[in-house]
Write an enzyme that holds these catalytic residues in place. Structure first.
Site, PDB file in Angstrom:
ATOM      1  N   HIS A 150       0.811  -1.252   0.122  1.00  0.00           N
ATOM      2  CA  HIS A 150      -0.154  -0.092   0.052  1.00  0.00           C
ATOM      3  C   HIS A 150       0.802   1.312  -0.069  1.00  0.00           C
ATOM      4  O   HIS A 150       0.267   2.435  -0.053  1.00  0.00           O
ATOM      5  CB  HIS A 150      -0.919   0.031   1.348  1.00  0.00           C
ATOM      6  CG  HIS A 150      -2.267   0.776   0.925  1.00  0.00           C
ATOM      7  ND1 HIS A 150      -2.323   1.703   0.043  1.00  0.00           N
ATOM      8  CD2 HIS A 150      -3.395   0.300   1.364  1.00  0.00           C
ATOM      9  CE1 HIS A 150      -3.589   2.358  -0.051  1.00  0.00           C
ATOM     10  NE2 HIS A 150      -4.395   1.408   0.656  1.00  0.00           N
ATOM     11  N   ARG A 151       2.144   1.134   0.009  1.00  0.00           N
ATOM     12  CA  ARG A 151       2.928   2.356   0.044  1.00  0.00           C
ATOM     13  C   ARG A 151       2.943   2.921  -1.196  1.00  0.00           C
ATOM     14  O   ARG A 151       3.235   4.079  -1.404  1.00  0.00           O
ATOM     15  CB  ARG A 151       4.318   1.943   0.484  1.00  0.00           C
ATOM     16  CG  ARG A 151       4.480   1.590   1.817  1.00  0.00           C
ATOM     17  CD  ARG A 151       6.088   1.157   2.473  1.00  0.00           C
ATOM     18  NE  ARG A 151       6.407  -0.313   1.598  1.00  0.00           N
ATOM     19  CZ  ARG A 151       7.540  -0.934   1.762  1.00  0.00           C
ATOM     20  NH1 ARG A 151       8.326  -0.359   2.573  1.00  0.00           N
ATOM     21  NH2 ARG A 151       7.533  -1.806   1.221  1.00  0.00           N
TER      22      ARG A 151
END
Length: 561
Positions: A535-536
């Site tokens: 999700h970065r």
């Protein structure tokens, strides 16, 4: 060949050289050839400069084993070597040999592959008796005291008789085979071969005067073939000046008919071709591709490939060769070690071109960096790759979906998002002691049948423990399948260094409404998949769009063909 001219030195005095590395180009009476070093060391002194000619067997350079010995070796080479008169056997003592046949043929002798070589061993014959050979074509592999080297034919013809078989050794200069100019002369040469011994052929001066006319007639008549400059294999025989002029004038040497000795292309031929005054050479008929199998226990490989495999501590038998006759080349070894990427197949004319994917590092924006930092702060579980086998059909579907959403194929870097240009699908195989993830490379560019065959091969290697590093650590996206265990739904942990992993559960039957059915219901099969992503740099919307596209691809089998 009685003498050779040094066209150019590829190394200078003081340079470090390695076994199998080309160090100079020599021009003979037949062709220009690269000469390789037979051992590691340093080029201490060049005795024969570029453009100068030296007799066969003469010393042209000195090689020092250690860099500190260069000056001493160079100083020792200033004195001319004493003539080895004691090695020259008197002509009168030479054994009498049968008279040479009265037709065109040539004798292939054991070459001197190094300055210290006294005898050589025939590792393998790349041609058999009766096979056609062309000038410049490798016909056998010889093992010297330094390395294994290919030996090429210097003129066109047919292998009439093999005197030294595979695995046998013979002295330098001894005949190892006879080459006939005409296929009809093969039986006569085979009878003549039976009279030849394993010792080097006697000098021409020792032959009886009565045999002189026959020997003169047996000499190769390469000069009578003006159109032999380029063989059917595409090798062009031309002078260095002609090659340079052809490159400057944009002349294709394969279309030029040579007028020099043995059909050699000269500078004048190139000038005439550039002005349109030279005759166009007729294309030679493509010969039947020969079939050759190495001797039992012998792995066919080039000298450079053997050196690289030895340094990398790889077994040549575990590497698939892509060279002629399936020989292992230097590129094959580099691909096995991961130093070089496998070459992609060129798309056929009219076929759909591969989708160009983004490549390289794209720096984070301020918002992306803030999201990335928040995701790092929420990490509270270890990262461990996990996965089992899946079908080639599922790998193809995932790869096609990634083409439309390349962000899913990316990986996180502290500086930003790193886009992988290739789509390499990693899938796990259970082995003794754990799991390993063989990789289907370029899954989006290959058809399902090819992926299936490749996967079968990778599974076999994984079970036997012969996978190369590049075959299990180059994945850009992973699939984990636990459907065969009856699992209805699960989450897979993201592997390190990748942006996403797809968890595939088992197929289950469901009852859904259907207006076309009599009872208004129908039974369908559904497969649940769960996407875990980093999700970065991959947001929820990116993941949702990817899964939507994957569903469309799975529902449209034509996209997988």
């Amino acid at each position: 060949m009685k003498e050779g001219r040094v066209v150019s030195w590829l190394k200078s005095e003081g340079d470090e050289i390695e076994a199998g590395e080309a160090i100079m180009v020599v021009e003979s009476d037949k062709a220009d050839m690269d000469v390789e070093a037979f051992e590691d060391g340093y080029l201490a002194k060049i005795i024969t400069d570029e453009g100068e000619t030296a007799e066969v067997g003469a010393v042209v350079a000195l090689i020092a084993t250690e860099e500190a010995d260069i000056e001493a070796v160079a100083a020792g080479g200033d004195a001319a070597p004493a003539p080895a008169a004691e090695e020259a056997a008197p002509a009168a003592e030479a054994p009498a040999a049968a008279a040479a046949p009265d037709f065109d043929f040539s004798q292939l002798d054991m070459p001197a592959l190094s300055s210290t070589m006294k005898e050589g061993k025939v590792v393998s014959w790349l041609k058999g008796e009766g096979d056609a050979v062309e000038a410049g074509e490798a016909i056998m592999v010889v093992e010297s005291d330094k390395a294994d080297m290919d030996v090429e034919a210097f003129e066109d013809g047919f292998i009439a008789a093999i005197i030294t078989d595979e695995g046998e050794s013979t002295a330098v200069g001894a005949p190892v085979a006879l080459i006939a100019a005409s296929e009809a002369d093969i039986p006569a040469l085979q009878a003549y071969a039976a009279t030849l011994g394993g010792a080097p052929a006697a000098p021409a001066a020792a032959a009886p005067a009565a045999a002189a006319p026959a020997a003169a007639k047996a000499a190769p008549k390469a000069a009578a073939a003006p159109n032999a400059a380029a063989s059917a294999g595409g090798r062009v025989v031309a002078s260095p000046l002609a090659k340079k002029m052809a490159e400057e004038m944009g002349v294709d040497l394969t279309t030029v008919a040579g007028s020099g000795p043995g059909g050699r292309i000269t500078a004048g031929d190139v000038t005439k071709a550039a002005s349109g005054g030279a005759p166009v050479k007729k294309a030679a008929a493509a010969p039947t591709k020969p079939v050759w199998q190495p001797a039992e226990g012998v792995v066919a490989a080039t000298p450079t490939a053997r050196v690289l495999a030895k340094k990398a501590k790889l077994d040549l038998a575990s590497i698939e060769g892509t060279g002629e006759f399936g020989r292992v080349t230097a590129d094959d070894v580099k691909m096995a070690t991961g130093e070089m990427k496998p070459k992609r197949k060129v798309a056929a004319p009219g076929a759909t071109a591969p989708v160009e994917l983004p490549e390289g590092l794209v720096p984070f924006t301020g918002m992306q960096r803030a999201v990335s930092n928040n995701m790092v702060a929420t990490l509270d579980c270890p990262v461990k790759p996990k996965g089992v086998t899946v079908s080639a059909l599922l790998a193809k579907a995932v790869a096609k979906a990634i083409e439309k959403h390349p962000i899913v194929n990316s990986s996180f870097r502290p500086e930003g998002t790193f886009f992988n240009k290739d789509i390499n699908i990693a899938m796990a195989v259970a082995i003794d002691g754990g799991l390993i993830t063989p990789v289907l490379k370029y899954a989006n560019e290959r058809d399902v049948m090819e992926l299936g065959e490749n996967w079968k091969e990778l599974v076999g290697k994984a079970k036997s423990g012969t996978l190369s590093p590049d075959e299990y650590n180059s994945g850009t996206f992973t699939i984990s399948n636990m459907g065969m265990f009856g699992v209805a739904q699960f989450d897979a942990i993201l592997p390190a260094g990748q942006g996403g992993i797809l968890a595939v559960a088992g197929t289950q039957e469901h009852i859904v409404p259907c207006k076309q059915s009599i009872l208004g219901l129908k039974k369908i099969s559904k497969m649940t998949v769960t996407l875990t992503c980093d999700h970065r740099q991959i947001y929820g919307a990116d993941a949702a769009l990817f899964l939507k596209t994957l569903n469309e691809v799975m529902m449209s089998p034509s996209q997988l063909l």
